[in-house]
Design an enzyme around this catalytic site. Structure first.
Site, PDB file in Angstrom:
ATOM      1  N   GLN A  94       1.212   0.811   5.445  1.00 36.28           N
ATOM      2  CA  GLN A  94       0.047  -0.026   5.154  1.00 36.28           C
ATOM      3  C   GLN A  94      -0.836  -0.119   6.384  1.00 36.28           C
ATOM      4  OE1 GLN A  94      -1.069  -0.987   2.462  1.00 36.28           O
ATOM      5  NE2 GLN A  94       0.539  -1.449   1.002  1.00 36.28           N
ATOM      6  N   GLU A 144      12.905   7.083  -1.987  1.00 37.25           N
ATOM      7  CA  GLU A 144      11.588   7.586  -1.576  1.00 37.25           C
ATOM      8  C   GLU A 144      11.609   9.117  -1.669  1.00 37.25           C
ATOM      9  OE1 GLU A 144       8.424   6.540  -0.426  1.00 37.25           O
ATOM     10  OE2 GLU A 144       8.145   8.708  -0.262  1.00 37.25           O
ATOM     11  N   ASP A 273       7.120  -0.460  -5.433  1.00 38.09           N
ATOM     12  CA  ASP A 273       5.802  -0.374  -4.788  1.00 38.09           C
ATOM     13  C   ASP A 273       5.283   1.053  -4.975  1.00 38.09           C
ATOM     14  OD1 ASP A 273       3.578  -0.750  -3.216  1.00 38.09           O
ATOM     15  OD2 ASP A 273       4.655  -0.791  -1.308  1.00 38.09           O
ATOM     16  N   CYS A 301      -1.140  -1.357  -6.038  1.00 36.34           N
ATOM     17  CA  CYS A 301      -2.500  -1.235  -5.514  1.00 36.34           C
ATOM     18  C   CYS A 301      -3.456  -0.876  -6.646  1.00 36.34           C
ATOM     19  CB  CYS A 301      -2.546  -0.185  -4.405  1.00 36.34           C
ATOM     20  SG  CYS A 301      -1.862   1.390  -4.912  1.00 36.34           S
TER      21      CYS A 301
HETATM   22  C1  LIG Z   1       2.246   2.617  -1.999  1.00 35.83           C
HETATM   23  S1  LIG Z   1       3.408   3.567  -1.061  1.00 35.83           S
HETATM   24  C2  LIG Z   1       4.565   2.288  -0.613  1.00 35.83           C
HETATM   25  C3  LIG Z   1       5.452   2.617   0.550  1.00 35.83           C
HETATM   26  C4  LIG Z   1       6.248   1.445   1.104  1.00 35.83           C
HETATM   27  N1  LIG Z   1       6.799   0.613   0.076  1.00 35.83           N
HETATM   28  C5  LIG Z   1       5.415   0.632   2.060  1.00 35.83           C
HETATM   29  O1  LIG Z   1       4.963  -0.461   1.689  1.00 35.83           O
HETATM   30  O2  LIG Z   1       5.212   1.072   3.189  1.00 35.83           O
HETATM   31  C6  LIG Z   1       4.174   4.471  -2.348  1.00 35.83           C
HETATM   32  C7  LIG Z   1       5.328   5.348  -1.880  1.00 35.83           C
HETATM   33  O3  LIG Z   1       5.915   5.929  -3.035  1.00 35.83           O
HETATM   34  C8  LIG Z   1       6.326   7.236  -2.729  1.00 35.83           C
HETATM   35  N2  LIG Z   1       6.464   7.925  -4.036  1.00 35.83           N
HETATM   36  C9  LIG Z   1       5.493   8.444  -4.820  1.00 35.83           C
HETATM   37  N3  LIG Z   1       6.013   8.919  -5.962  1.00 35.83           N
HETATM   38  C10 LIG Z   1       7.347   8.693  -5.889  1.00 35.83           C
HETATM   39  C11 LIG Z   1       8.430   8.962  -6.755  1.00 35.83           C
HETATM   40  N4  LIG Z   1       8.241   9.575  -7.913  1.00 35.83           N
HETATM   41  N5  LIG Z   1       9.672   8.609  -6.381  1.00 35.83           N
HETATM   42  C12 LIG Z   1       9.879   8.005  -5.181  1.00 35.83           C
HETATM   43  N6  LIG Z   1       8.893   7.732  -4.299  1.00 35.83           N
HETATM   44  C13 LIG Z   1       7.643   8.064  -4.662  1.00 35.83           C
HETATM   45  C14 LIG Z   1       5.239   7.754  -1.818  1.00 35.83           C
HETATM   46  O4  LIG Z   1       5.706   8.843  -1.058  1.00 35.83           O
HETATM   47  C15 LIG Z   1       4.941   6.519  -0.979  1.00 35.83           C
HETATM   48  O5  LIG Z   1       5.741   6.482   0.169  1.00 35.83           O
END
Ligand SMILES: C[S@@+](CC[C@H](N)C(=O)[O-])C[C@H]1O[C@@H](n2cnc3c(N)ncnc32)[C@H](O)[C@@H]1O
Length: 377
Positions: A94, A144, A273, A301
């Site tokens: 973030q 992740e 998230d 988001c």
């Molecule tokens: C909005 S970010 C949130 C990251 C963390 N929770 C933070 O607040 O720093 C969304 C995360 O989901 C991961 N992501 C996207 N698609 C995914 C999936 N199908 N399975 C697991 N992770 C995923 C992305 O790589 C990213 O790190």
């Protein structure tokens, strides 16, 4: 607010990588001065900011070209809730860390955590949410898909001395079912319940610290697909890639000290998230149909996909189960319409109910906002 502290350097790095993606040479970027006198938000580095050369990875992840001797490792460090986070260039973090701290702590409060809680941090990035809440739970399991972020999460757990955690590198939709099964479908023997201090004393953590090549985790960096369209959820990946994934999961997640699946937790909570596209339908189905997940905190988001996912999680099961009929009318539906349509084929299960929601302004002066919603059943 200090623009350097809240991750602007990271944004600069990310933007630069994508701008120069085809020409990955070490570049010189401004870095945080030791005693910044900034007041307010700014995207502009002061003219006299010191310059440091960052080492950029090659496109194939191979060795970097070292153009000068004054080169530093391309990663930034930041603090959230007094924990130090080390962040690699492709990992999500973030940008507004001060507000993110509030967001994560709110999510933790709503999650109703305690020593007997098992927390699933779904889409955990570098481990931020789970690690900042780790001292409030018995065990944390982060999922992740970005391999660098998972490597960072391991590193961050180690830097901060957090042991009651495990990070799995995989698409959530591929492993959530197996993980829930592993942790929760354990026949409970009398007197087997451990409390958090016992768990910590036993050092059960599966912090597979691995700062080198991630050869013991599933390499999920090859198929990023973070940005999802059409409400189709996380990666647009098929429901299951079958046994290969299971085999890799087994390999990636085996504890060094023994299986954590022997622990029993009274309170099972998920904090999700996901990226803008929301959760993959498989993740929704698994969370909804696994009755031991009683509380779910959804951080989003994108209000549109949050609403769509909440519809699927909260709509009471239909009296009559309708199997999908292959009808392509869904292509024209809104994401909420599609979600309502999907609920008709959701296996009969106890729905969650939306309890409360709050907007947290992580991006002041922009139309964007993070939303947190608590679902319970
Ligand atoms: C909005 S970010 C949130 C990251 C963390 N929770 C933070 O607040 O720093 C969304 C995360 O989901 C991961 N992501 C996207 N698609 C995914 C999936 N199908 N399975 C697991 N992770 C995923 C992305 O790589 C990213 O790190």
């Amino acid at each position: 607010m200090d623009p350097w502290q809240n991750g602007k350097v990271g944004v600069g790095m990310q933007a630069m990588w994508s701008l120069h993606g085809l020409n990955r040479q070490p570049r010189t970027v401004p870095v945080r001065p030791d005693h910044s006198d900034h007041q307010g938000l700014s995207n502009v580095a002061p003219a006299d900011a010191p310059l440091r050369t960052l080492l950029l990875p090659n496109a194939d992840g191979g060795p970097v070209v070292q153009a000068t001797s004054n080169v530093v490792e391309a990663r930034i460090h930041d603090y959230i809730s007094n924990l130090l986070f080390s962040i690699s260039p492709t990992a999500f973090f973030q940008v507004n860390t001060l507000a993110a701290e509030k967001l994560y702590s709110l999510a933790g409060d709503w999650a109703g955590l305690g020593p007997d809680s098992l927390l699933f941090d779904i889409c955990c990035g570098t481990g931020t949410i789970g690690l900042t809440l780790a001292d409030r739970v018995g065990m944390l399991v982060g999922i992740e898909m970005n391999a660098s972020a998972v490597s960072d999460a391991h590193r961050n757990a180690e830097i901060n001395g957090i042991k009651n955690c495990r990070f799995v590198c995989a698409k959530a939709e591929d492993v959530i079912g197996s993980l829930l099964k592993e942790y929760l479908d354990v026949p409970q023997k009398e007197g087997e319940q451990l409390n958090a201090s016992e768990i910590r004393d036993k050092d059960i953590a599966t912090v597979e610290v691995n700062n080198g090549p991630m050869d013991d985790v599933l390499d999920c960096s090859k198929n990023p697909g973070h940005d999802l369209g059409n409400g189709e959820g996380a990666s647009g990946h098929s429901e299951n890639d079958g046994q290969e994934i299971q085999g890799q999961l087994q390999k990636s997640c085996t504890s060094k000290e023994g299986s954590t699946s022997m622990m029993h937790f009274k309170n099972v909570v998920a904090i999700v998230d996901p990226p803008r596209g929301g959760l993959h339908p498989t993740v929704i189905k698994v969370l909804r149909t696994h009755s031991r997940v009683r509380r779910l905190v959804y951080i989003s988001c994108n209000p549109e996909t949050l609403v769509a996912n909440a519809i699927e999680l909260c709509t009471p099961s239909p009296e009559k189960f309708e199997k999908g009929n292959g009808n392509r009318a869904w292509r024209k539906m809104s994401s909420a319409g599609l979600a309502r349509h999907r609920t008709k084929s959701m296996p009969i299960s106890e729905p969650f109910r939306p309890v409360k929601a709050m907007a947290v302004d992580l991006f002041p002066h922009t139309p964007h906002c993070e939303l947190v919603m608590l679902l319970e059943r």
